[in-house]
Design a protein around this motif. Structure first.
Motif, PDB file in Angstrom:
ATOM      1  N   VAL A 158      12.213   9.126  -0.349  1.00 39.83           N
ATOM      2  CA  VAL A 158      11.593   7.838   0.005  1.00 39.83           C
ATOM      3  C   VAL A 158      10.526   7.421  -0.995  1.00 39.83           C
ATOM      4  CG1 VAL A 158      12.028   8.169   2.460  1.00 39.83           C
ATOM      5  CG2 VAL A 158       9.841   8.913   1.496  1.00 39.83           C
ATOM      6  N   THR A 159      10.165   8.309  -1.926  1.00 37.62           N
ATOM      7  CA  THR A 159       9.110   7.969  -2.876  1.00 37.62           C
ATOM      8  C   THR A 159       9.673   7.186  -4.067  1.00 37.62           C
ATOM      9  OG1 THR A 159       9.381  10.109  -3.991  1.00 37.62           O
ATOM     10  CG2 THR A 159       7.690   9.961  -2.286  1.00 37.62           C
ATOM     11  N   THR A 160       8.787   6.422  -4.699  1.00 37.16           N
ATOM     12  CA  THR A 160       9.132   5.704  -5.923  1.00 37.16           C
ATOM     13  C   THR A 160       8.250   6.210  -7.061  1.00 37.16           C
ATOM     14  OG1 THR A 160       7.579   3.923  -5.373  1.00 37.16           O
ATOM     15  CG2 THR A 160       9.877   3.634  -4.698  1.00 37.16           C
ATOM     16  N   VAL A 161       8.713   5.995  -8.278  1.00 37.38           N
ATOM     17  CA  VAL A 161       8.054   6.571  -9.445  1.00 37.38           C
ATOM     18  C   VAL A 161       7.790   5.475 -10.477  1.00 37.38           C
ATOM     19  CG1 VAL A 161       8.206   8.337 -11.251  1.00 37.38           C
ATOM     20  CG2 VAL A 161       9.372   8.686  -9.057  1.00 37.38           C
ATOM     21  N   LYS A 162       6.605   5.533 -11.090  1.00 37.61           N
ATOM     22  CA  LYS A 162       6.323   4.674 -12.231  1.00 37.61           C
ATOM     23  C   LYS A 162       5.843   5.547 -13.374  1.00 37.61           C
ATOM     24  CE  LYS A 162       4.014   0.492 -13.832  1.00 37.61           C
ATOM     25  NZ  LYS A 162       3.217  -0.698 -13.458  1.00 37.61           N
ATOM     26  N   GLY A 199       0.806  -1.206   0.000  1.00 38.24           N
ATOM     27  CA  GLY A 199       0.000   0.000   0.000  1.00 38.24           C
ATOM     28  C   GLY A 199       0.842   1.260   0.000  1.00 38.24           C
ATOM     29  N   TYR A 200       0.165   2.411  -0.052  1.00 40.34           N
ATOM     30  CA  TYR A 200       0.830   3.697  -0.090  1.00 40.34           C
ATOM     31  C   TYR A 200       0.278   4.611   0.991  1.00 40.34           C
ATOM     32  CZ  TYR A 200       2.351   2.134  -4.709  1.00 40.34           C
ATOM     33  OH  TYR A 200       2.896   1.418  -5.743  1.00 40.34           O
ATOM     34  N   LEU A 201       1.132   5.499   1.470  1.00 38.96           N
ATOM     35  CA  LEU A 201       0.745   6.509   2.442  1.00 38.96           C
ATOM     36  C   LEU A 201       0.560   7.845   1.736  1.00 38.96           C
ATOM     37  CD1 LEU A 201       3.305   5.832   5.332  1.00 38.96           C
ATOM     38  CD2 LEU A 201       0.875   5.237   5.320  1.00 38.96           C
ATOM     39  N   TRP A 202      -0.416   8.621   2.181  1.00 41.88           N
ATOM     40  CA  TRP A 202      -0.529  10.000   1.721  1.00 41.88           C
ATOM     41  C   TRP A 202      -0.042  10.884   2.863  1.00 41.88           C
ATOM     42  CZ3 TRP A 202      -0.880  11.806  -2.977  1.00 41.88           C
ATOM     43  CH2 TRP A 202      -1.110  13.183  -3.168  1.00 41.88           C
ATOM     44  N   SER A 203       1.245  11.158   2.850  1.00 47.77           N
ATOM     45  CA  SER A 203       1.883  11.869   3.947  1.00 47.77           C
ATOM     46  C   SER A 203       1.876  13.375   3.699  1.00 47.77           C
ATOM     47  CB  SER A 203       3.327  11.390   4.109  1.00 47.77           C
ATOM     48  OG  SER A 203       4.085  11.745   2.953  1.00 47.77           O
ATOM     49  N   LYS A 204       2.372  14.123   4.681  1.00 46.71           N
ATOM     50  CA  LYS A 204       2.515  15.571   4.542  1.00 46.71           C
ATOM     51  C   LYS A 204       3.443  15.896   3.364  1.00 46.71           C
ATOM     52  CE  LYS A 204       3.816  19.653   7.277  1.00 46.71           C
ATOM     53  NZ  LYS A 204       5.091  20.060   6.636  1.00 46.71           N
ATOM     54  N   HIS A 205       4.512  15.087   3.198  1.00 44.21           N
ATOM     55  CA  HIS A 205       5.423  15.302   2.083  1.00 44.21           C
ATOM     56  C   HIS A 205       4.732  15.093   0.741  1.00 44.21           C
ATOM     57  CE1 HIS A 205       9.026  14.403   4.903  1.00 44.21           C
ATOM     58  NE2 HIS A 205       8.805  15.696   4.822  1.00 44.21           N
ATOM     59  N   GLU A 225       4.553   6.761  -1.862  1.00 46.15           N
ATOM     60  CA  GLU A 225       5.347   6.583  -0.657  1.00 46.15           C
ATOM     61  C   GLU A 225       4.860   5.298   0.014  1.00 46.15           C
ATOM     62  OE1 GLU A 225       6.163   8.787   3.619  1.00 46.15           O
ATOM     63  OE2 GLU A 225       5.742  10.015   1.847  1.00 46.15           O
ATOM     64  N   ALA A 226       5.676   4.274   0.004  1.00 50.99           N
ATOM     65  CA  ALA A 226       5.253   2.961   0.493  1.00 50.99           C
ATOM     66  C   ALA A 226       4.928   2.999   1.976  1.00 50.99           C
ATOM     67  CB  ALA A 226       6.342   1.934   0.236  1.00 50.99           C
ATOM     68  N   ALA A 227       3.827   2.332   2.336  1.00 51.72           N
ATOM     69  CA  ALA A 227       3.470   2.185   3.747  1.00 51.72           C
ATOM     70  C   ALA A 227       4.487   1.277   4.419  1.00 51.72           C
ATOM     71  CB  ALA A 227       2.064   1.596   3.871  1.00 51.72           C
ATOM     72  N   ARG A 228       4.913   1.682   5.592  1.00 48.86           N
ATOM     73  CA  ARG A 228       5.929   0.893   6.298  1.00 48.86           C
ATOM     74  C   ARG A 228       5.420   0.472   7.651  1.00 48.86           C
ATOM     75  NH1 ARG A 228       8.314   5.143   4.001  1.00 48.86           N
ATOM     76  NH2 ARG A 228       8.301   6.335   5.916  1.00 48.86           N
ATOM     77  N   ASN A 237      17.135   3.762  -9.897  1.00 47.02           N
ATOM     78  CA  ASN A 237      16.483   2.616  -9.259  1.00 47.02           C
ATOM     79  C   ASN A 237      15.180   2.982  -8.562  1.00 47.02           C
ATOM     80  OD1 ASN A 237      17.426   3.932  -6.973  1.00 47.02           O
ATOM     81  ND2 ASN A 237      18.828   2.297  -6.346  1.00 47.02           N
ATOM     82  N   ARG A 238      14.856   4.269  -8.524  1.00 43.11           N
ATOM     83  CA  ARG A 238      13.564   4.692  -7.979  1.00 43.11           C
ATOM     84  C   ARG A 238      12.474   4.693  -9.039  1.00 43.11           C
ATOM     85  NH1 ARG A 238      14.172  10.445  -5.359  1.00 43.11           N
ATOM     86  NH2 ARG A 238      11.957  10.059  -4.929  1.00 43.11           N
TER      87      ARG A 238
END
Length: 221
Positions: free
Chosen positions: A143-147, A73-79, A218-221, A184-185
């Motif tokens: 910390v984010t990844t891109v597709k 899953g993904y987080l919707w963080s302040k960042h 941003e992947a949930a951790r 690699n991101r």
């Protein structure tokens, strides 16, 4: 056990609802469906191994299973919210759409009049400032990844459109990497003409279908 059955019933309805959402792309539907299936499996396992706490363990199992089924899953963080606001400002008036997806990814939808000419994959000059700003936000949020997903209209054969869509995604990635974003991101994919968002029967529709979609998560951790 009765509570588990109720949970599974709710999950079944959830899967049907997710599958029917017209505004969700394939990736989002797969993530949501995976979460629902994971929740069902987790509820069963939690219930069966609960001892005297069936309801509580089933709920815990469902939550854990949902996260695993969604691929984390993904987080919707302040960042992420700040990145969305920055990209909305950077793309204002350009025709680029910036949105939050149903599975908490940031999505940039870049149409052909900004991104690529018909049959080409070299980045147009008016796309560069947008990608420059985008690279800056990515470097500020490591910390984010891109597709990146490339698309074409239906002009030409699949043998042409498939590689063209991949090349568009690859060119976009190369531009971001040249501005400091770690390769690699970034993953890429090309869908050819298989996912139109407008009719290919008109020039305006074909222009809308020639596009690049960029997803940031941003992947949930």
């Amino acid at each position: 056990m009765k509570k588990i059955i109720v949970t599974l019933t709710a999950v079944a309805f959830g899967v049907s609802a997710l599958s029917g959402c017209a505004n969700m792309n394939e990736t989002q539907r797969d993530t949501g469906t995976g979460a629902a299936i994971g929740a069902a499996a987790g509820a069963v396992i939690g219930g069966l191994t609960a001892g005297g706490h069936t309801g509580r363990s089933a709920a815990t199992g469902a939550a854990v299973g949902a996260a695993l089924g969604a691929g984390g899953g993904y987080l919707w963080s302040k960042h992420m919210q700040e990145q969305k606001a920055a990209m909305e400002q950077a793309t204002k008036g350009t025709g680029v759409s910036v949105s939050q997806t149903a599975d908490n990814q940031l999505k940039l939808d870049i149409p052909s009049d900004v991104s690529f000419d018909s049959g080409r994959y070299d980045i147009k000059s008016n796309m560069r400032p947008i990608l420059d700003r985008f690279a800056t936000t990515l470097n500020q949020n490591p910390v984010t990844t891109v597709k990146i997903i490339g698309h074409t209209d239906s002009t030409g054969s699949d043998a042409i459109n498939g590689p063209l869509s991949v090349n568009r995604a690859s060119a976009t990635r190369s531009y971001l990497v040249a501005r400091g974003v770690a390769m690699n991101r970034i993953s890429i994919d090309g869908r050819g003409s298989s996912e139109p968002i407008a009719s290919n029967g008109t020039a305006a529709g074909r222009a809308k279908n020639r596009r690049v979609e960029i997803f940031v998560g941003e992947a949930a951790r």
